[in-house]
Scaffold this motif. Structure first.
Motif, mmCIF file in Angstrom:
data_model
loop_
_atom_site.group_PDB
_atom_site.id
_atom_site.type_symbol
_atom_site.label_atom_id
_atom_site.label_comp_id
_atom_site.label_asym_id
_atom_site.label_seq_id
_atom_site.Cartn_x
_atom_site.Cartn_y
_atom_site.Cartn_z
ATOM 1 N N GLU A 18 -0.387 13.493 -5.832
ATOM 2 C CA GLU A 18 -1.054 13.722 -7.103
ATOM 3 C C GLU A 18 -2.176 12.689 -7.306
ATOM 4 O OE1 GLU A 18 -0.573 16.183 -9.268
ATOM 5 O OE2 GLU A 18 0.840 17.035 -7.808
ATOM 6 N N PRO A 19 -3.212 13.080 -8.086
ATOM 7 C CA PRO A 19 -4.328 12.150 -8.336
ATOM 8 C C PRO A 19 -3.880 10.838 -8.964
ATOM 9 C CG PRO A 19 -4.938 14.352 -8.985
ATOM 10 C CD PRO A 19 -3.471 14.418 -8.639
ATOM 11 N N ASN A 20 -2.917 10.905 -9.885
ATOM 12 C CA ASN A 20 -2.493 9.661 -10.538
ATOM 13 C C ASN A 20 -1.786 8.723 -9.565
ATOM 14 O OD1 ASN A 20 -0.265 11.332 -10.318
ATOM 15 N ND2 ASN A 20 0.632 10.703 -12.273
ATOM 16 N N GLU A 21 -1.060 9.301 -8.573
ATOM 17 C CA GLU A 21 -0.427 8.482 -7.559
ATOM 18 C C GLU A 21 -1.483 7.844 -6.652
ATOM 19 O OE1 GLU A 21 2.747 7.674 -7.221
ATOM 20 O OE2 GLU A 21 3.191 8.794 -9.065
ATOM 21 N N SER A 22 -2.482 8.638 -6.306
ATOM 22 C CA SER A 22 -3.580 8.091 -5.499
ATOM 23 C C SER A 22 -4.277 6.956 -6.236
ATOM 24 C CB SER A 22 -4.588 9.193 -5.168
ATOM 25 O OG SER A 22 -4.018 10.185 -4.364
ATOM 26 N N ALA A 23 -4.493 7.178 -7.537
ATOM 27 C CA ALA A 23 -5.173 6.153 -8.343
ATOM 28 C C ALA A 23 -4.382 4.855 -8.362
ATOM 29 C CB ALA A 23 -5.395 6.667 -9.763
ATOM 30 N N LYS A 24 -3.045 4.963 -8.481
ATOM 31 C CA LYS A 24 -2.221 3.756 -8.515
ATOM 32 C C LYS A 24 -2.384 2.960 -7.224
ATOM 33 C CE LYS A 24 1.396 5.455 -11.638
ATOM 34 N NZ LYS A 24 2.833 5.825 -11.760
ATOM 35 N N ILE A 25 -2.407 3.673 -6.092
ATOM 36 C CA ILE A 25 -2.546 2.991 -4.797
ATOM 37 C C ILE A 25 -3.916 2.319 -4.690
ATOM 38 C CG2 ILE A 25 -2.660 3.342 -2.306
ATOM 39 C CD1 ILE A 25 -0.666 5.662 -2.688
ATOM 40 N N ILE A 26 -4.952 3.048 -5.071
ATOM 41 C CA ILE A 26 -6.320 2.498 -4.967
ATOM 42 C C ILE A 26 -6.505 1.335 -5.928
ATOM 43 C CG2 ILE A 26 -8.776 3.001 -5.202
ATOM 44 C CD1 ILE A 26 -7.468 4.344 -2.797
#
Length: 715
Positions: free
Chosen positions: A565-573
């Motif tokens: 999900e985009p929010n999971e990607s955002a957390k990693i970045i």
């Protein structure tokens, strides 16, 4: 109600300025008080409890230069009394006495000629000869009344009886010594001595006894007072003698009494005159010293404020400035205790240490400013505790030695650069010492010249050694980042950079490119290019936690963000700046490097994943996709932030033409400016414009057009 009155940003800015100025004022006051206490005995007169006719317990020197008026008056009085009275010789009296003497001899000669003629006539007439008594009576008739009263008949009779040739010889001799005696001046008190002197000369002459006898009696008549006291000439001579008397001056530093000597009345008066017996100290020198340290403190505060605008002053740098200043001044005070006007030990003082440390830990300008302040303080501290005097030689020597340190400490790549600077300092120190020697009027032996030159060389050597020895302690204890430390951190052999290279090679290459861009941009606006370069090396270290989630490390694999999900990607970045900061903190890297890693994205928006999520969820909050910050606090952090975004964006272009490069660089800088990412750092619009130009120029050189080589077709 004013909405800005309780604005948190305004309150934060006010608090920050208040804390900054509080720190600057506290440091300036601390140094000013320290300087005052260090120099107070250099401007105050030490007093002693001394009794007359006791023995001095120590050697006492005059603290001031002052005229001993009482001694000057005594010297004038003695000089005036030594002036002899001036007399005028009355030439009329001299001529008169000479004329009387000649008259006596001429009269006798005339009388003899007359008597000779008369005698011839008498012989013809057979008349009796004239007696001696009659001759005297006839002679007296033709002589002046003064001669008749002053010369006895016996003397005239005896003089008549002397043969003519002997008389003429006696006359010539007598007139010569009489002329000499009268021309020398005969005063009332020395008339008798003048007569006696003439009689002595007559006594030992080659005249016959009768002639000597009659001339001896004649001298009592011929010698009279002819020299009279001249009031005007005497007064003028005494005034001239008084005016030529040099004032008796007690020089500052002059020994009044040596240890063990008896305190006589004369010595006691001198001690009282120079003020070393007065228990009530003069407070005016203290006021002058307070004004001096107030001016120095103001200069220090102004320099710290400039340093804050230039490089963001912090507690560590303020502490370094205070500690280095205290060390330098305290060391000068210690050396001054053993320095005399003979040994010149101030030449060995390692004063350049302060300039070397300050240049590496703060800024070159700060090193120059404090070098000047230390030189001023040194001229007071090394004044041999003579109030009101300055040791100009020490001040000039300290200033030139420190300026040499600032000049020669260039291209710092390792600690060997400090030793090289030490060689340059040694040359300047020796030249200054020789300058002082050759400008002086004193003659120096070769041994003295070599000794003082060796002091100068030792000063440079000690400065370099102390700098190398103390620098790591400042870096470790205060966390200050020096150029030497930065160069050590920039080595590819550093464990963290090796980790970045092996685990995230794409990120490593990206970091190197960002470092090149950041250094060029920093140098264009006067920021610390070396700090920006090293900060850029480590700014993306957090990507090593999950390297494959970052596109530059995705080689021959699918993008993992496509499966979450985009929010999971955002957390990693979003986590990578803070993961990197934690890793840097764990390895005890300097705070400046940690701050760049944490601040290089500021509070910017992760647009790609935000808009991707917004396509699915219209109510998504923007804050979820923003980095938590903080925003860049320094120029270096802001420049790394710009170069990081620019390098990644330009790399993503299929055909990076010059126009596209300029367009994307301008767009990124404008977006960050509008988004408020530069609100908390001291960067100006003019500097942003320079950064844009230098970044575009550098990128064009990297991504220039290349020739398309034709491919060989297969047969």
């Amino acid at each position: 109600m004013d909405k800005n009155k309780y604005n948190p940003r305004t309150w934060f800015s006010f608090t920050k300025r208040f804390n900054k100025w509080g720190m600057i004022i506290a440091a300036s006051l601390l140094l000013s008080v320290f300087f005052f206490l260090i120099m107070i005995d250099n401007i105050q007169t030490e007093t002693y409890e001394i009794e007359r006719f006791s023995r001095a317990k120590e050697t006492i020197r005059s603290p001031v230069t002052i005229e001993n008026e009482q001694e000057t008056e005594r010297k004038i009085r003695e000089t005036v009394q030594a002036v002899e009275d001036r007399y005028n010789i009355d030439q009329e009296i001299t001529d008169e006495r000479m004329a009387y003497t000649k008259e006596i001899f001429d009269a006798i000669t005339n009388l003899e000629e007359e008597l000779k003629d008369t005698q011839q006539n008498k012989e013809a007439s057979d008349t009796a000869p004239i007696s001696e008594q009659e001759k005297v009576q006839q002679l007296k008739q033709i002589l002046s009344e003064e001669i008749q009263k002053g010369v006895s008949d016996d003397s005239l009779s005896q003089l008549i009886q002397v043969p003519k040739e002997e008389r003429e010889k006696g006359e010539k001799f007598f007139l010569e010594i009489l002329s000499k005696t009268l021309n020398n001046g005969v005063r009332t008190e020395n008339t008798q001595s003048a007569i006696s002197n003439m009689q002595q000369e007559i006594k030992y002459s080659d005249l016959d006894a009768d002639m000597r006898e009659v001339l001896t009696r004649l001298s009592e008549f011929a010698v009279v007072e002819n020299s009279f006291f001249d009031v005007d000439k005497t007064s003028t001579a005494r005034k001239e003698a008084a005016s030529n008397v040099e004032p008796v001056v007690i020089r500052a530093g002059e020994i009044i009494v040596r240890e063990g000597q008896t305190i006589t009345n004369e010595v006691y008066k001198k001690l009282d005159l120079v003020g070393v017996l007065d228990k009530e100290r003069n407070f005016f020198p203290g006021i002058g010293l307070a004004i001096l340290v107030l001016l120095l403190g103001s200069a220090i505060a102004h320099e710290m404020n400039w340093l804050d605008r230039k490089e963001r002053l912090n507690t560590a740098k303020v502490t370094a400035i205070v500690v280095i200043s205290i060390m330098a001044v305290a060391l000068m005070k210690i050396v001054s205790i053993y320095t005399t006007q003979i040994n010149q030990l101030f030449y060995v003082m390692p004063i350049a240490m302060g300039a070397l440390l300050l240049k590496q830990l703060t800024h070159e300008r700060s090193a120059i400013i404090f070098s000047t302040l230390f030189a001023i303080l040194g001229s007071v501290i090394f004044n041999h505790q003579i109030p009101g005097s300055l040791n100009v030689e020490a001040g000039i020597y300290f200033l030139l030695s420190q300026l040499a340190a600032v000049f020669f400490l260039r291209n710092v790549k390792d600690r060997l650069a400090v030793m090289k600077a030490g060689l340059g300092i040694a040359v300047i120190n020796i030249m200054v010492v020789l300058l002082f020697i050759f400008l002086s009027f004193e003659k120096y032996a070769w041994g003295d010249m070599l000794l003082q030159s060796s002091f100068a060389a030792a000063s440079a050597f000690l400065s370099a050694v102390l700098t190398i020895g103390l620098l790591p302690y400042f870096e470790a204890a205060l966390g200050i980042l020096s150029d030497i430390k930065l160069l050590q951190l920039s080595s590819p052999n550093h464990p963290l950079l090796k980790k970045l290279l092996t685990e995230a090679p794409g990120t490593y290459h990206h970091s190197v490119m960002v470092a090149n861009l950041s250094e060029a941009a920093c140098e264009a606006v006067g920021a610390n290019g070396l700090l920006a370069r090293v900060g850029a090396y480590y700014h993306d270290l957090g990507k090593t936690v999950q390297p494959h989630f970052f596109i530059e490390n995705q080689l021959a694999i699918q993008n993992p963000h496509d499966f979450i999900e985009p929010n999971e990607s955002a957390k990693i970045i979003i986590s990578h700046p803070y993961d990197g900061a934690e890793m840097l903190k764990k390895h005890r890297l300097p705070q400046e490097i940690i701050d760049i890693a944490k601040q290089h994205h500021g509070t910017s928006l992760l647009k790609y994943f935000y808009y991707k999520d917004k396509e699915q969820n219209k109510e998504v909050e923007e804050a979820t996709y923003r980095y938590p910050g903080p925003k860049p606090q320094t120029k270096e952090a802001a420049i790394v932030s710009i170069c990081d975004s620019v390098e990644a964006a330009v790399r993503s272009l299929q055909e990076p033409t010059e126009h596209k490069i300029e367009e994307i660089v301008t767009s990124i800088i404008q977006d960050k400016l509008v988004d408020g990412q530069f609100d908390e750092c001291p960067i100006t619009l003019q500097e942003l414009n320079k950064i844009q130009q230098i970044t575009c120029s550098t990128l064009k050189g990297i991504f220039h057009s290349r020739i398309q080589y034709p491919m060989e077709e297969a047969n």
